[in-house]
Design a protein around this motif. Sequence first.
Motif, PDB file in Angstrom:
ATOM      1  N   GLY B  33      11.286  13.469  -3.188  1.00 10.15           N
ATOM      2  CA  GLY B  33      10.994  13.434  -4.623  1.00 10.15           C
ATOM      3  C   GLY B  33       9.626  12.840  -4.907  1.00 10.15           C
ATOM      4  N   LEU B  34       8.803  13.596  -5.598  1.00 14.41           N
ATOM      5  CA  LEU B  34       7.504  13.083  -6.038  1.00 14.41           C
ATOM      6  C   LEU B  34       7.654  12.768  -7.519  1.00 14.41           C
ATOM      7  CD1 LEU B  34       4.471  12.591  -5.667  1.00 14.41           C
ATOM      8  CD2 LEU B  34       4.093  15.027  -5.990  1.00 14.41           C
ATOM      9  N   LEU B  35       7.743  11.489  -7.815  1.00 16.41           N
ATOM     10  CA  LEU B  35       8.123  11.103  -9.172  1.00 16.41           C
ATOM     11  C   LEU B  35       6.967  10.434  -9.896  1.00 16.41           C
ATOM     12  CD1 LEU B  35      11.480   9.355  -8.227  1.00 16.41           C
ATOM     13  CD2 LEU B  35      11.003  11.795  -8.411  1.00 16.41           C
ATOM     14  N   GLY B  36       7.075  10.495 -11.196  1.00 18.95           N
ATOM     15  CA  GLY B  36       6.063   9.813 -12.002  1.00 18.95           C
ATOM     16  C   GLY B  36       6.114  10.347 -13.410  1.00 18.95           C
ATOM     17  N   PRO B  37       5.697   9.498 -14.353  1.00 19.74           N
ATOM     18  CA  PRO B  37       5.683   9.982 -15.744  1.00 19.74           C
ATOM     19  C   PRO B  37       4.632  11.078 -15.928  1.00 19.74           C
ATOM     20  CG  PRO B  37       4.662   7.808 -15.586  1.00 19.74           C
ATOM     21  CD  PRO B  37       5.203   8.136 -14.227  1.00 19.74           C
ATOM     22  N   ASN B  38       4.645  11.704 -17.100  1.00 19.69           N
ATOM     23  CA  ASN B  38       3.645  12.743 -17.370  1.00 19.69           C
ATOM     24  C   ASN B  38       2.249  12.144 -17.266  1.00 19.69           C
ATOM     25  OD1 ASN B  38       5.439  14.828 -17.900  1.00 19.69           O
ATOM     26  ND2 ASN B  38       5.760  14.104 -19.988  1.00 19.69           N
TER      27      ASN B  38
END
Lengths: 439, 306
Positions: B33-38
Amino acid sequence: MNKLWLIVQREYLTRVQKKSFILTTLLIPFFFLLFIVVVSFIFSYEENEKNKIAIIDEAGIMNKTMKDENDLYFSFPNEGLASLKEKVANKEYNGVLVIPKPSSIEVKDFTVNYYTEDQLSLTTQISLERKIGRKIRDYKIATLGLDKNQLETLQSNVSIDPEPIKEGAQNQSSITGNILTAVGMMLGFIMVMIISINGSQVMMGVMEEKTNRIVEVMVSSVKPFELMLGKLIGIGGVTLTQMAIWAILFPLIFLGAQLFMGIDTAQTQVEMATAGSGISDEQAQDMALQIFTEISAINWWLIIPAFIIYLLLGFFMYSSLYAAAGSAIGDDLSEAQKLTLPLTLPIILSFYTMIPAMQAPNGTLATWGSIFPISAPFIMPARLAFDPPMWQVALSLILLIGTTVFFVWISGRIYRVGIFLYGKKVTFTEMGKWLFYKD
Amino acid sequence: MPILRLENVIKTYENHTAVNNVSFDVPKGSVFGLLGPNGAGKTSLIRIITTITGADSGAVYLDGEKLNSNHPSQIGYMPEERGLYKKMKVGDHLMYLAQLKGLSKKAAKEQIHYWFDKFSITDWWDKKVEELSKGMQQKIQFIATVIHRPKLLILDEPFSGLDPINTNLIKSEIDEMNQNGTSIIFSTHRMEQVEEVCEHIVLINQGQKILEGKVADVKNQFKDNLYKIKYTGSLPDNLQMTDAADDSYKIIGQGKKSITVQVTEESASNKLLNYLISKGVHIQSFNEILPTLNEIFIKQVGESEE
């Protein structure tokens, strides 16, 4: 290279297989033919209007003869003006021509009254004036007791025939200049049409890819520059295809029309051009023949390939910029005008430069206009028929190739940034900065 | 050897740093998973991995090899913003995209038929893209992404705009591909999906990596040693956690027939259980409360911005 070819193929095939492409390509020559047929019909319609003209020859200079011509039918009834006027009112005659007796043989200005209820058309008027003038001349010759044959020899027709200085150069006739100008203007006009129409085609294509978001998918397989170049080559190919089809279709259709329908398109065109100038059909036919000899004497083997080279270079130069503009516009169509104005302006300016340049095809304006790369694709092909010096053609080509490569490069730099930007108004300063972004 | 390794990758645009010195490994065969806010820099990172743009500095390795122009044919990328040529026929469109990925005409045709059979859409070849519904187009989009059987599959918000039926269909396809050895990078800000499918995650904010690891490890790392205990009957009136040998328990929440207890050290959970049993409590369930990724995400993103 293989990927580029795939893109070119798609761009080309999707456009060529479109119904609208097939229809316009096939129908435009027919519409053109139809246009000529309709126009020639309109012109001949006027000629079919029969004019019955009664002549009262008070001067007695007509000998009761006047040759019917061009739908003018003359008669010399033994009636007075009053009863003839009534007959005109009853539509038995179209008009009454009253030729007064000249007060003396020296009179040069001669007024003839024509009683009619119709509008006298320009061609009819010119024709009548000329016919009566000839009759008066014959009358004067007879009255003065001159030898008509001797008098005829006094009249000489002079035409200037340009001859080349260098030996072996192509000889030209007096109307060559006019024909070359016409051919040049036509080539320039075709160039303007093709480049601006295709430029906006490229722009729309780029905008479509961007608004569709297909470009996001595409760039994971190909470089943005390949995508842009593929589109340019594909659409350029479509243009060449269309022109090749027209190059075959136009002559075929016109030839067919001549053979099967008896429409002499060439003569019709000359008639259209000479209508109202009082040139007879025979003269028109002669002229048509001469024009066609002149046109076939033009060095098409040089002009056509050169035209195609300039067309391709001009197309790539302008269309790449249109692609860059399209990439920067994206969703907002109202932005398009601001960004394309700097592209349409030089095209229009070049076209308006071409018109005076063709009046003096070796003048300063024409020379520099055909060398300056922005206007060269429009002006040089127009000048080619006039045999410009080779060094000018060479210089113009070198500069044009250089500019085209430079513009395609610049456009590629703008394009690769522009296609990823959404919902942002782009300024020219920003686009300038994109040039220096790292990949 | 990881399928993908990023080493100190930096990418700056005119006035901001989109990717700031990011390093991480994507283990081979994992769902990552490559996560992060916009706006965190996920798309910038993906564009570097897919060779759409280059990094200013740092290095990226795919399967041990430094990223080069042959690699796009080994990567399948489904961008968040995705589309198709509306006027093209579905079959021709897939042929086109497959050939651009380096497949031969024959192989492309075989693959398209394979996927058409699989999705029971064998009669779609001659349909125009614009004739398809949005959900149908997304199936085509998915086929286009995986048609060249990539080693690494990158899906950017793959389920956005998908109906539940297509979501399940695509999920099971992704599962199957993963079991057959395809490594998958999932980019999203929908945490419940990440918890469901990912084994590893990396959390990016403002261009920087703020968290990395196995989902289970990350959760453990951020847990507060909370236990939820459900019981039947009633608690003794005088239940005092301090009655236990030390001060290691604290009731921090009391519900109907449940309490939430925080322990100061992990090993104390057994003692807690023993203590409750000794006090005659009828225990129905005894669960450790782990933070959701969503909670960790919000907390970490918040902290990194302070």
